[in-house]
Design a protein around this motif. Structure first.
Motif, PDB file in Angstrom:
ATOM      1  N   ALA A 272       0.845  -1.191   0.000  1.00  0.00           N
ATOM      2  CA  ALA A 272       0.000   0.000   0.000  1.00  0.00           C
ATOM      3  C   ALA A 272       0.881   1.242   0.000  1.00  0.00           C
ATOM      4  CB  ALA A 272      -0.922   0.014   1.217  1.00  0.00           C
ATOM      5  N   LEU A 273       0.392   2.294  -0.661  1.00  0.00           N
ATOM      6  CA  LEU A 273       1.098   3.569  -0.716  1.00  0.00           C
ATOM      7  C   LEU A 273       0.066   4.685  -0.715  1.00  0.00           C
ATOM      8  CD1 LEU A 273       4.084   4.770  -1.279  1.00  0.00           C
ATOM      9  CD2 LEU A 273       3.195   5.180  -3.568  1.00  0.00           C
ATOM     10  N   TYR A 274       0.331   5.731   0.034  1.00  0.00           N
ATOM     11  CA  TYR A 274      -0.575   6.869   0.026  1.00  0.00           C
ATOM     12  C   TYR A 274       0.238   8.162  -0.052  1.00  0.00           C
ATOM     13  CZ  TYR A 274       0.628   7.032   5.023  1.00  0.00           C
ATOM     14  OH  TYR A 274       1.297   7.089   6.225  1.00  0.00           O
ATOM     15  N   THR A 275      -0.361   9.185  -0.655  1.00  0.00           N
ATOM     16  CA  THR A 275       0.271  10.493  -0.760  1.00  0.00           C
ATOM     17  C   THR A 275      -0.749  11.575  -0.420  1.00  0.00           C
ATOM     18  OG1 THR A 275      -0.265  11.097  -3.050  1.00  0.00           O
ATOM     19  CG2 THR A 275       1.559   9.560  -2.731  1.00  0.00           C
ATOM     20  N   LEU A 276      -0.254  12.684   0.086  1.00  0.00           N
ATOM     21  CA  LEU A 276      -1.085  13.852   0.350  1.00  0.00           C
ATOM     22  C   LEU A 276      -0.263  15.085   0.026  1.00  0.00           C
ATOM     23  CD1 LEU A 276      -3.754  15.026   1.433  1.00  0.00           C
ATOM     24  CD2 LEU A 276      -2.701  15.077   3.702  1.00  0.00           C
ATOM     25  N   SER A 283       0.978  35.280  -6.304  1.00  0.00           N
ATOM     26  CA  SER A 283       1.628  36.097  -7.318  1.00  0.00           C
ATOM     27  C   SER A 283       2.702  35.272  -8.038  1.00  0.00           C
ATOM     28  CB  SER A 283       2.227  37.358  -6.680  1.00  0.00           C
ATOM     29  OG  SER A 283       2.758  38.206  -7.665  1.00  0.00           O
ATOM     30  N   LEU A 284       3.956  35.667  -7.926  1.00  0.00           N
ATOM     31  CA  LEU A 284       5.035  34.946  -8.609  1.00  0.00           C
ATOM     32  C   LEU A 284       5.484  33.699  -7.858  1.00  0.00           C
ATOM     33  CD1 LEU A 284       7.330  37.959  -9.613  1.00  0.00           C
ATOM     34  CD2 LEU A 284       5.526  36.885 -10.971  1.00  0.00           C
ATOM     35  N   LEU A 285       5.075  33.572  -6.604  1.00  0.00           N
ATOM     36  CA  LEU A 285       5.596  32.525  -5.729  1.00  0.00           C
ATOM     37  C   LEU A 285       4.663  31.319  -5.686  1.00  0.00           C
ATOM     38  CD1 LEU A 285       7.697  31.661  -3.540  1.00  0.00           C
ATOM     39  CD2 LEU A 285       6.191  32.778  -1.875  1.00  0.00           C
ATOM     40  N   GLY A 286       5.246  30.127  -5.831  1.00  0.00           N
ATOM     41  CA  GLY A 286       4.509  28.883  -5.676  1.00  0.00           C
ATOM     42  C   GLY A 286       5.104  28.048  -4.554  1.00  0.00           C
ATOM     43  N   LEU A 287       4.249  27.476  -3.719  1.00  0.00           N
ATOM     44  CA  LEU A 287       4.690  26.618  -2.620  1.00  0.00           C
ATOM     45  C   LEU A 287       3.863  25.349  -2.625  1.00  0.00           C
ATOM     46  CD1 LEU A 287       4.722  29.288   0.253  1.00  0.00           C
ATOM     47  CD2 LEU A 287       6.737  28.403  -0.938  1.00  0.00           C
ATOM     48  N   ARG A 288       4.497  24.225  -2.365  1.00  0.00           N
ATOM     49  CA  ARG A 288       3.751  22.982  -2.180  1.00  0.00           C
ATOM     50  C   ARG A 288       4.510  22.086  -1.206  1.00  0.00           C
ATOM     51  NH1 ARG A 288       5.192  18.624  -5.836  1.00  0.00           N
ATOM     52  NH2 ARG A 288       6.931  19.263  -7.161  1.00  0.00           N
ATOM     53  N   VAL A 289       3.740  21.335  -0.427  1.00  0.00           N
ATOM     54  CA  VAL A 289       4.310  20.390   0.529  1.00  0.00           C
ATOM     55  C   VAL A 289       3.542  19.083   0.413  1.00  0.00           C
ATOM     56  CG1 VAL A 289       5.113  22.137   2.155  1.00  0.00           C
ATOM     57  CG2 VAL A 289       2.798  21.229   2.368  1.00  0.00           C
ATOM     58  N   GLY A 290       4.203  17.989   0.775  1.00  0.00           N
ATOM     59  CA  GLY A 290       3.531  16.708   0.667  1.00  0.00           C
ATOM     60  C   GLY A 290       4.152  15.651   1.542  1.00  0.00           C
ATOM     61  N   TYR A 291       3.438  14.541   1.632  1.00  0.00           N
ATOM     62  CA  TYR A 291       3.899  13.402   2.423  1.00  0.00           C
ATOM     63  C   TYR A 291       3.551  12.118   1.683  1.00  0.00           C
ATOM     64  CZ  TYR A 291       4.730  10.193   6.284  1.00  0.00           C
ATOM     65  OH  TYR A 291       5.208   9.167   7.054  1.00  0.00           O
ATOM     66  N   ILE A 292       4.469  11.143   1.739  1.00  0.00           N
ATOM     67  CA  ILE A 292       4.285   9.834   1.113  1.00  0.00           C
ATOM     68  C   ILE A 292       4.541   8.769   2.175  1.00  0.00           C
ATOM     69  CG2 ILE A 292       5.071   8.245  -0.685  1.00  0.00           C
ATOM     70  CD1 ILE A 292       6.122  10.720  -2.205  1.00  0.00           C
ATOM     71  N   GLY A 293       3.633   7.826   2.310  1.00  0.00           N
ATOM     72  CA  GLY A 293       3.811   6.752   3.279  1.00  0.00           C
ATOM     73  C   GLY A 293       3.348   5.427   2.707  1.00  0.00           C
ATOM     74  N   SER A 294       3.728   4.359   3.375  1.00  0.00           N
ATOM     75  CA  SER A 294       3.365   3.021   2.895  1.00  0.00           C
ATOM     76  C   SER A 294       2.676   2.241   3.999  1.00  0.00           C
ATOM     77  CB  SER A 294       4.606   2.260   2.412  1.00  0.00           C
ATOM     78  OG  SER A 294       5.446   1.912   3.507  1.00  0.00           O
ATOM     79  N   GLY A 295       2.057   1.120   3.617  1.00  0.00           N
ATOM     80  CA  GLY A 295       1.389   0.244   4.576  1.00  0.00           C
ATOM     81  C   GLY A 295       1.567  -1.203   4.193  1.00  0.00           C
ATOM     82  N   ASN A 296       0.976  -2.085   4.966  1.00  0.00           N
ATOM     83  CA  ASN A 296       1.115  -3.530   4.737  1.00  0.00           C
ATOM     84  C   ASN A 296       2.591  -3.916   4.743  1.00  0.00           C
ATOM     85  OD1 ASN A 296      -1.672  -3.740   4.634  1.00  0.00           O
ATOM     86  ND2 ASN A 296      -1.743  -3.623   2.408  1.00  0.00           N
ATOM     87  N   ASP A 297       3.039  -4.678   3.744  1.00  0.00           N
ATOM     88  CA  ASP A 297       4.419  -5.179   3.746  1.00  0.00           C
ATOM     89  C   ASP A 297       5.337  -4.445   2.783  1.00  0.00           C
ATOM     90  OD1 ASP A 297       4.060  -7.207   5.693  1.00  0.00           O
ATOM     91  OD2 ASP A 297       3.015  -8.419   4.202  1.00  0.00           O
ATOM     92  N   GLY A 298       4.842  -3.405   2.120  1.00  0.00           N
ATOM     93  CA  GLY A 298       5.699  -2.708   1.172  1.00  0.00           C
ATOM     94  C   GLY A 298       4.922  -1.677   0.392  1.00  0.00           C
TER      95      GLY A 298
END
Length: 449
Positions: A272-276, A283-298
């Motif tokens: 399993a894999l999940y992202t948020l 204006s001229l500035l862009g920002l983004r943040v995120g997280y990636i995690g896994s579940g089960n056995d891989g």
């Protein structure tokens, strides 16, 4: 011969027969040509490859290419599509691809651009039938496949594909094939040089929607003897000034296919894999943040090593020193592992339609191997410059800096300073463990036609 292959041949002959009845010059004028020309320079420097002190070298794309020298890559993709005749059209896709490797230190070698020519062939061919009074079509033949778990440029299926755009903002699709091919997603399997086709039945069913900024997607696929099922789900909202999106994918593998290629291999089946991710534009500035995690056995939930999952950074999950990828065909899931990754990206946008982009990505992550307790930590920092010169011509350059270290579960009384690669200090002549680094410079010019 498969039934859909006979249909393809018969319909193609009919299409050509009609075309021959027309004026050849007018027919040729009606053929649409699309594709791109691309040049890349890739210089990858690896220090302490495989966490072994002193294994240093220059390579091309992957960490494992260290010592082979930097590479220049020339590629041309051209798709030729006939005019539609009684609902039918045919497409032939050709590709020229060449990787010129420096072979640093060797007198004989390909050289940076002076080597032998070659690597030209057909990468897609299919017949398309547009269903009357609908926005739906059927494709039969070999075609690229664009889903979140594939590389849409190079992954292909050979079979039937149905797609419908009849509902506003909604796309439905289904596919079935007897063979499929993966680009770098099959790097770990023993097919031999250039043999990336997997001759197993493949089926897929999916839907995606984008209505008033709200978007969602659902996908199911299965591969005979390899994947019992793989599901991908996503939902999000996009506004000119901000966006948010979540993804979740899970799969159940089966060992029969892998054991047929690698006898006695044992794989972890449930993944399993999940992202948020969230981002804003001021204006001229862009920002983004995120997280990636896994579940089960891989986290083997794709057929490509990266797929289309949201992320930042360029190399940490592209067969790098961190040895992380989302494909069971590229990173054999023989151990139960957990993945966690946090990332952020800051960008500045200039000129009309944001033609000039300056960005810096930061990625911090880790992976734990459950059986041994070993922890791998990695960090990537990548500055990037991209320039959309006009609607057809695009330039970019980035310099990715990736570092990784392993912290094993040590026996009592043994410290990390005592660690030697493959042993715990009992052999003074053994290679010594060291933290690894991978830096990649890439320059790309792409012309779309």
């Amino acid at each position: 011969m498969k039934m859909y292959q006979l249909c393809f041949m018969g319909a193609l002959v009919s299409s050509v027969a009609v075309a021959n009845a027309q004026d050849l010059e007018e027919f040729v004028k009606g053929i649409e040509v699309g594709g791109f020309l691309r040049y890349r320079l890739t210089d990858t420097r690896v220090e302490n490859y495989n966490f072994t002190d002193g294994l240093n070298g220059t390579g091309s794309t992957y960490a494992s290419s260290y010592g082979q020298g930097a590479a220049q890559q020339w590629r041309v993709n051209a798709d030729f599509t006939t005019p539609e005749l009684q609902g039918f059209s045919a497409t032939l896709g050709t590709q020229y691809w060449k990787n010129y490797v420096a072979n640093s230190g060797d007198v004989l070698g390909n050289g940076l651009g002076a080597g032998k020519d070659g690597d030209f062939g057909v990468n897609s061919y299919y017949l398309k039938y547009s269903i009357p009074s609908t926005q739906s079509f059927i494709r039969a033949g070999k075609s690229r496949i664009d889903t979140p778990v594939h590389d849409p440029l190079d992954d292909r299926i050979h079979g039937l594909w149905f797609e419908s755009h009849d509902a506003p903002g909604v796309v439905l699709h289904a596919g079935i094939s007897d063979t499929f091919s993966l680009d770098d997603g099959a790097i770990a399997l023993p097919f031999g040089a250039g043999q990336d086709t997997i001759s197993k039945n493949y089926h897929q069913l999916g839907a995606k929607a984008n209505i008033d900024g709200f978007n969602a997607q659902a996908l199911y696929l299965g591969v005979q003897d390899f994947i019992n099922y793989l599901f991908y789900l996503s939902a999000g909202y996009e506004h000119p000034n901000f966006h948010i999106k979540g993804e979740y994918a899970f799969s159940q593998l089966q060992g029969a296919g892998f054991q047929a290629l690698i006898p006695d291999i044992e794989i972890e089946e449930n993944h399993a894999l999940y992202t948020l991710e969230a981002g804003v534009r001021l204006s001229l500035l862009g920002l983004r943040v995120g997280y990636i995690g896994s579940g089960n056995d891989g986290y083997a939930v794709a057929l490509d090593n990266q797929g289309g999952f949201q992320m930042a950074g360029w190399i940490w999950n592209e067969y790098s020193i961190a040895d992380i990828g989302y494909s069971p065909f590229g990173n054999l899931p023989t151990e139960s592992q957990r993945l966690h990754v946090a990332y952020g990206s800051v960008s500045l946008h200039f000129l009309e339609k944001d033609a000039l982009k300056l960005a810096v990505d930061y990625v911090k992550g880790g992976r734990k191997t459950e059986a041994t307790g070993e922890i791998l930590d990695f960090t990537e920092i990548t500055p990037y410059i991209g320039w959309q010169y006009n609607e057809k011509l695009h330039f970019y350059v980035y310099y990715a800096m990736l570092s990784a270290k392993k912290t094993p579960k040590l026996p009592a009384g043994v410290t990390l300073e005592d660690l030697w690669y493959g042993d715990y200090g009992y052999d003074d002549n053994a290679p010594r463990y060291a933290e690894a680094k991978q830096n990649r410079l890439r320059v790309q010019v792409r012309y779309q036609f």
